[in-house]
Each structure stands twice: as C-alpha cells, then as structure tokens.
Design an enzyme around this catalytic site. Structure first.
Site, PDB file in Angstrom:
ATOM      1  N   CYS A  80      47.272  45.018  39.284  1.00 25.11           N
ATOM      2  CA  CYS A  80      46.415  44.909  40.550  1.00 25.11           C
ATOM      3  C   CYS A  80      45.767  43.352  40.463  1.00 25.11           C
ATOM      4  O   CYS A  80      44.680  43.373  41.033  1.00 25.11           O
ATOM      5  CB  CYS A  80      45.818  45.974  40.741  1.00 25.11           C
ATOM      6  SG  CYS A  80      46.639  47.424  41.445  1.00 25.11           S
ATOM      7  N   LYS A 116      37.376  57.153  36.529  1.00 32.38           N
ATOM      8  CA  LYS A 116      37.311  56.129  35.291  1.00 32.38           C
ATOM      9  C   LYS A 116      36.449  56.641  34.332  1.00 32.38           C
ATOM     10  O   LYS A 116      36.088  56.220  33.135  1.00 32.38           O
ATOM     11  CB  LYS A 116      37.053  54.610  35.917  1.00 32.38           C
ATOM     12  CG  LYS A 116      38.316  54.434  36.724  1.00 32.38           C
ATOM     13  CD  LYS A 116      38.778  52.854  36.679  1.00 32.38           C
ATOM     14  CE  LYS A 116      39.593  52.421  37.843  1.00 32.38           C
ATOM     15  NZ  LYS A 116      40.835  52.081  37.640  1.00 32.38           N
ATOM     16  N   HIS A 145      40.158  42.451  40.596  1.00 27.92           N
ATOM     17  CA  HIS A 145      41.088  43.384  40.936  1.00 27.92           C
ATOM     18  C   HIS A 145      41.467  43.082  42.617  1.00 27.92           C
ATOM     19  O   HIS A 145      40.670  42.786  43.328  1.00 27.92           O
ATOM     20  CB  HIS A 145      40.654  44.799  40.763  1.00 27.92           C
ATOM     21  CG  HIS A 145      41.633  46.003  40.885  1.00 27.92           C
ATOM     22  ND1 HIS A 145      42.027  46.453  42.305  1.00 27.92           N
ATOM     23  CD2 HIS A 145      42.178  46.779  39.960  1.00 27.92           C
ATOM     24  CE1 HIS A 145      42.681  47.556  42.052  1.00 27.92           C
ATOM     25  NE2 HIS A 145      42.873  47.780  40.809  1.00 27.92           N
ATOM     26  N   ASP A 152      31.780  44.935  40.976  1.00 28.80           N
ATOM     27  CA  ASP A 152      32.665  46.009  40.781  1.00 28.80           C
ATOM     28  C   ASP A 152      32.558  46.575  39.454  1.00 28.80           C
ATOM     29  O   ASP A 152      32.960  46.068  38.432  1.00 28.80           O
ATOM     30  CB  ASP A 152      33.993  45.265  40.910  1.00 28.80           C
ATOM     31  CG  ASP A 152      35.250  46.109  40.559  1.00 28.80           C
ATOM     32  OD1 ASP A 152      35.015  47.257  39.872  1.00 28.80           O
ATOM     33  OD2 ASP A 152      36.381  45.584  40.840  1.00 28.80           O
ATOM     34  N   GLN A 201      35.085  49.148  35.723  1.00 27.06           N
ATOM     35  CA  GLN A 201      35.567  49.311  34.287  1.00 27.06           C
ATOM     36  C   GLN A 201      34.253  48.964  33.397  1.00 27.06           C
ATOM     37  O   GLN A 201      34.434  49.158  32.210  1.00 27.06           O
ATOM     38  CB  GLN A 201      36.558  48.090  33.936  1.00 27.06           C
ATOM     39  CG  GLN A 201      37.649  48.113  34.650  1.00 27.06           C
ATOM     40  CD  GLN A 201      38.722  49.491  34.300  1.00 27.06           C
ATOM     41  OE1 GLN A 201      38.380  49.920  33.232  1.00 27.06           O
ATOM     42  NE2 GLN A 201      39.817  49.823  35.028  1.00 27.06           N
TER      43      GLN A 201
HETATM   44  C1  LIG Z   1      38.361  46.475  37.974  1.00 25.84           C
HETATM   45  C2  LIG Z   1      38.738  47.370  38.983  1.00 25.84           C
HETATM   46  N1  LIG Z   1      38.351  47.496  40.204  1.00 25.84           N
HETATM   47  C3  LIG Z   1      38.567  48.309  41.328  1.00 25.84           C
HETATM   48  C4  LIG Z   1      39.363  49.467  40.995  1.00 25.84           C
HETATM   49  C5  LIG Z   1      39.719  50.343  42.049  1.00 25.84           C
HETATM   50  O1  LIG Z   1      39.231  51.514  41.849  1.00 25.84           O
HETATM   51  P1  LIG Z   1      39.968  52.819  42.559  1.00 25.84           P
HETATM   52  O2  LIG Z   1      41.319  52.732  42.853  1.00 25.84           O
HETATM   53  O3  LIG Z   1      39.432  53.818  41.873  1.00 25.84           O
HETATM   54  O4  LIG Z   1      39.230  52.533  44.056  1.00 25.84           O
HETATM   55  C6  LIG Z   1      39.988  49.261  39.665  1.00 25.84           C
HETATM   56  C7  LIG Z   1      40.918  50.388  39.492  1.00 25.84           C
HETATM   57  O5  LIG Z   1      42.156  50.171  38.864  1.00 25.84           O
HETATM   58  C8  LIG Z   1      39.769  48.391  38.590  1.00 25.84           C
HETATM   59  O6  LIG Z   1      40.151  48.457  37.524  1.00 25.84           O
END
Ligand SMILES: Cc1ncc(COP(=O)(O)O)c(C=O)c1O
Lengths: 419, 143
Positions: A377, A239, A136, A213, A216
C-alpha cells in the site's frame, strides 16, 4: 468484576519468556502446508492472545447489549466495559482526557476523519499539507481528496536511499501556508522510525498541526502523545493484538472541539429536531451509530496484555530479532534489504536477485512461512526505489530467532527451486 | 488432440506428484521457466491481463480457424500456470475454447497453488482467453 476489565498488573515483573508468551497465542501452534506456521506478517495484522479472544466471546455470551442507551443491567455493564476501554486507551497513549480518545474503525478511518473534519474546515485555497514519500495509501489519499476539494496543495518530504526522511528538505517545505503535516511514525514497508518529535516541533513553529499515522508504531513502542505534543494520532487495534474493525483516534481536545462531526446519526447527538440538531460532547461527537462494542472492549484487553508484557521487554526482544534477522538475511547471496534507516522497527523488506517477490511469497507459504509481498500500500514509495514491490518479514514479540532461521532456509530453498 | 484429451494427459502427468507436493511445485516452476518468452512487441498495454498481482501478457492469433495463444508473465509460477493453460487451449477451435470445461484446474489443484487473491487473476486470464475466442468466432462468421 466486569468481564474484559482485567489483569493490568498480572506478570508485570516476570522476565521475558518468548515460549511462555507464545502459549498465549493459540493460532501460532498450527501447521500450514505441513510445516509449523512461521508468522512474519505482523505488520499487516498481529495475532491475538487468548485474553482478547475470550473477551470477545465473553461479551457475546454474558452481556451483549447496546451501550449508552439502555438502563438495564447488561447495558450498564457493556457501557462500563466499553468506557473502561476508553480509559485504558487514554492511559495507553497518555492522553490528558478520555475526551481526546475517539474510537474508530482503524487508522484509515482516523486519518479520514481528520482530513474530512479538520481539513475541510481549516484548509483554504493555496494552503499546503505535507506528507512524506513513505506514506501508506491511507495517509495519502484522504489528503489528496481534501486538497482537491479545498484547492490546497500536497507537498512531499523526500527520503534518502536508506529510507531516512530528509529533515532539511522538510524544513524547506514548511512555510506559513503549511496548515497540516501528516506523517507515518513507523513505516510499514521499510521499518523506518521517523524523528516525529523534531517534525512536530518544526511544524508547530510554522503554525501547522501534526497528525501521526501510529499504525506501525504502537505495536512496537510506547507512544506518549503529550510528550510528542502531536495534535492527532491514529492507530489500529488489529495491529496491537486486538480485534479488527477497531481503532483509536487521539486528538487534542481544543482541536476536536472546533471540528464538525464526521458522520451524523445516533450517539453523536444531544437533541434532534427537524430544524436543528445539537451535537453530543466529546468524544461521542465523532462516534455516530452503534460502535463495535466487543471490539472496543477487546482492544482494551489487548492494551492490558501489552502492558503486562511491557514495552521495554517487547522492544528489547524485537530489537534482538531485527539485529539477528538483518545479519543472517544479509548473508544470503543476492539478497538486498530495502530500508536501512538508522532507527528501525522490526520490519525487514528485501529482494532477491532474479526472483519476483510474488514467487518468493508463494513458495515460502508452501513451507508454512507467511510473509507479505507487493507494494505494501505504498506505491509512491516503491516508485521512489524503482521497484514493483518487496518481500517483507515483520516480527512481533512472539517471534523467535529459530523462526528467522527457518526463513533463511526457506529463502535458500526458493532460490534452488527458481534459479 | 481435443481440449479434454490434453487435460486428461496433464492430469495423468501430475498424478505421480500426489504424494510429492513439492515436486509438483517444482514441475510447475519448470514449465514456467521453459515457457518461451513472448516477443517484446506483443508485451503491450492492451495485452496485459488485469487483476493479477503479477503481470500477465496474453497474445492471440488465428490461423485456419484455430486460435493460438502465447503468454508471458514476470513471475515464474504464473508462467507455469499459463503455460499449462496455453498447452490445453492453444490451437483449438474458438467454439471449443468457449465451451471448454477446465476441470484440470481443480483436478491438479491449481487453485491451492494460486490462492484466492491470485486465482481471481487466473479467472481474469481465462475470461480474456474466452473473449479472444468470441472475437475470433465472430470474425469467422462475418468472413
Ligand atoms: C503505516 C500504516 N498506516 C495505515 C494503515 C492502515 O491501517 P488500517 O487498514 O487498519 O486502517 C496501515 C495498515 O496496513 C499501515 O501499515
């Protein structure tokens, strides 16, 4: 009893009953554009059970106060509830101490914190940071920024056409200049569950620290940071059925101790004079300013809720949804699933021949079906597949196979409208 | 026809869909499908309208004091919407385009169709259309 500190044991041994679970989520019971809502955008954000919603409103109705500073009744109560959420978070990740649980705004902030406080301090010119092709943007850009600043190099683990990380290529990237490996546990765009245990072991052998990370992963599976032996892990409350604006950064205490604070302000200090400030102990060192108090408390309640349903049952139900969804979607003519990794979470990214994801998304929405379209993203990942984006249906444990049938019908209908 | 005459005509056409939102969607899709593809030589970086989740190309030319628009998109729905806008604004005088009140967008509820994220793309396109009109009216003054 402190409001918001509750119910761990409730219905712990009940069988999984998706209809009963759906009753806990008020938002699911509405019509959108004249159709009963089908919410398949859970990877973007999950819906909230009543208990979480009530925890927020109870906080403001009954004991809103600033924490860690007042000594009056409500402040004590708020502090107690907030710190109880930290303990729940510790147990949730099986961290060894609440000192390792830093509350953040979410995954993005957690990664930025580590990139900034750990990366800036420990990266030297010529050092290397490894990420993967399926990251991401929030696990790309912070590393690019710190690498630029420190003269370090970003290396990328490639993937195969099914969306599996190439472990052999990863091994080749590791060397004594590798200082940090930061990879996504579960891909939001493909659903791939990465072999993080192996990734971590190999990184440690090379002398690097590993950040995961976990955005998910945590909606779908139990994560045990001690078992994984990861050094850092970030996740987002929104999430995991909690409120937005809240998250957890797990870090090994030994590493957190060595890092400089991320931001300065109240909460994170011990003493301040104009000559010198001494920092507060962990975990407060990284929590400058008044935090999202209700968010923290409600995230704790979301964790209780997940525990009450049980990850094993969540995983089983979602596996069923994934298998069923993959099967019925594959039968649609012209539909291609992007991401067929060996290990997958309940995420299905797809494209239909001749149909732009944008048109698909808009026209499914017209039928009350919420999916996500676009690059998710993950632009470098989309480039890897040479596609501008995908349609993504992501399932949570409150989704049903009947809803998947509606998605299939919906896609067929969009095809007749567009083709 | 004036801009408002064309708008009124379209509003009238859409009135039969008041009880049939799906038919209305299909109508917009069909406009999109029928919109002639923009000549590849106009699909340049300069002609891309930024801000849309989908890509829009907008090309403008001027003949005898009137501005002609041709547009294209990689998504059918966006093509349908720009097809309607082109129908209203193409062949009009720069000053009329500049002063146009596009009540059509609300009257046939295009905004519901395109959502907030995407209507900002629509806004960008309208802005671009007006910029062309400004450009051509200044050229006219200088000539
Ligand atoms: C794999 C992954 N990493 C990071 C994020 C970023 O999360 P947040 O926007 O809650 O900080 C997301 C959210 O879409 C994600 O799916």
């Amino acid at each position: 009893m402190i409001p918001g500190v509750s119910i761990r044991e409730v219905n712990i041994s009940k069988p999984f009953d998706v209809e009963a679970i759906r009753q806990d989520f008020p938002i699911l019971h509405q019509k959108v554009n004249g159709y009963p809502l089908v919410y398949f955008d859970n990877a973007a954000t999950s819906q909230k059970p009543n208990l979480v919603i009530d925890a927020i409103s109870n906080y403001y109705k009954l004991y809103n106060s600033n924490i860690h500073r007042g000594l009056h009744y409500m402040s004590e109560k708020a502090t107690e509830a907030y710190e109880a959420a930290r303990e729940k978070s510790r147990a949730f990740l099986n961290a060894s101490s609440t000192n390792e649980i830093n509350f953040t705004k979410g995954t993005t902030e957690g990664i930025n914190l580590v990139a900034s406080s750990y990366g800036r301090k420990f990266l030297q010119p010529g050092d290397e940071v490894i990420i993967s092709t399926m990251e991401h943007h929030s696990n790309i850009v912070p590393w690019q920024m710190v690498c630029d600043e420190r003269g370090a190099k970003l290396r990328i683990i490639p993937i195969d056409d099914d969306g599996n990380l190439l472990l052999d290529e990863y091994k080749k990237l590791l060397n004594n200049r590798t200082k940090i490996v930061s990879v996504v546990y579960v891909s939001n765009a493909l659903g791939t569950v990465n072999p993080v245990k192996d990734i971590i072991t190999l990184a440690h052998e090379a002398g690097a620290v590993v950040m995961l990370d976990g955005a998910q992963a945590t909606p779908h599976m139990a994560v045990d940071v001690q078992e994984l032996d990861c050094d850092f892990l970030a996740l987002s409350s929104h999430k995991i059925f909690g409120p937005t604006g809240m998250g957890i950064l797990y870090g090994k205490e030994r590493l957190l101790e060595q890092m400089n604070p991320y931001q300065g302000g109240g909460e994170m200090i011990k003493t301040v004079t104009f000559e010198k400030t001494t920092y507060n102990e962990l975990p407060y060192k990284f929590e400058a300013g008044t935090p999202d108090i209700s968010g923290g408390i409600a995230m704790g309640v979301a964790i209780d809720y997940i525990n009450s349903v049980g990850y094993n049952k969540i995983a089983q139900h979602e596996h069923d949804l994934l298998v069923y969804g993959t099967e019925v979607l594959s039968q649609i003519e012209g539909l291609r699933i992007i991401g067929q990794a060996k290990e997958k979470a309940s995420v299905i990214s797809f494209l239909v021949d001749g149909i732009h994801p944008y048109d698909m998304g808009v026209l499914l929405d017209k039928q009350g079906i919420a999916i996500r379209t676009g690059h998710h993203c993950c632009q470098p990942l989309m480039d890897r597949f040479a596609i501008p984006g995908t349609c993504r249906a992501s399932f949570a444990f409150y989704n049903t196979t009947a809803e998947i049938d509606k998605l299939v019908k919906g896609i067929e209908k969009v095809k007749t409208m567009l083709l | 026809m004036t801009i408002n005459e064309i708008q009124d005509q379209i509003v009238e056409e859409f009135s039969i869909f008041d009880d049939w939102p799906e038919e209305r969607d299909q109508y917009i899709i069909d406009i999109g499908k029928k919109l002639p593809a923009l000549d590849e030589r106009y699909k340049t970086e300069d002609n891309i309208v930024k801000g849309c989740q989908s890509t829009v190309w907008l090309h403008a030319s001027e003949i005898d004091g009137r501005v002609y628009f041709e547009a294209d998109s990689n998504t059918v729905i966006t093509k349908g919407i720009i097809g309607l806008l082109v129908r209203v604004l193409s062949g009009q005088k720069p000053s009329d385009i500049l002063n146009a009140d596009l009540y059509l967008i609300d009257k046939i509820n295009l905004r519901s169709f395109i959502g907030s994220q995407r209507s900002s793309g629509l806004q960008m396109m309208l802005k671009q259309i007006k910029l062309y009109a400004v450009g051509f009216s200044q050229q006219a003054k200088q000539a």
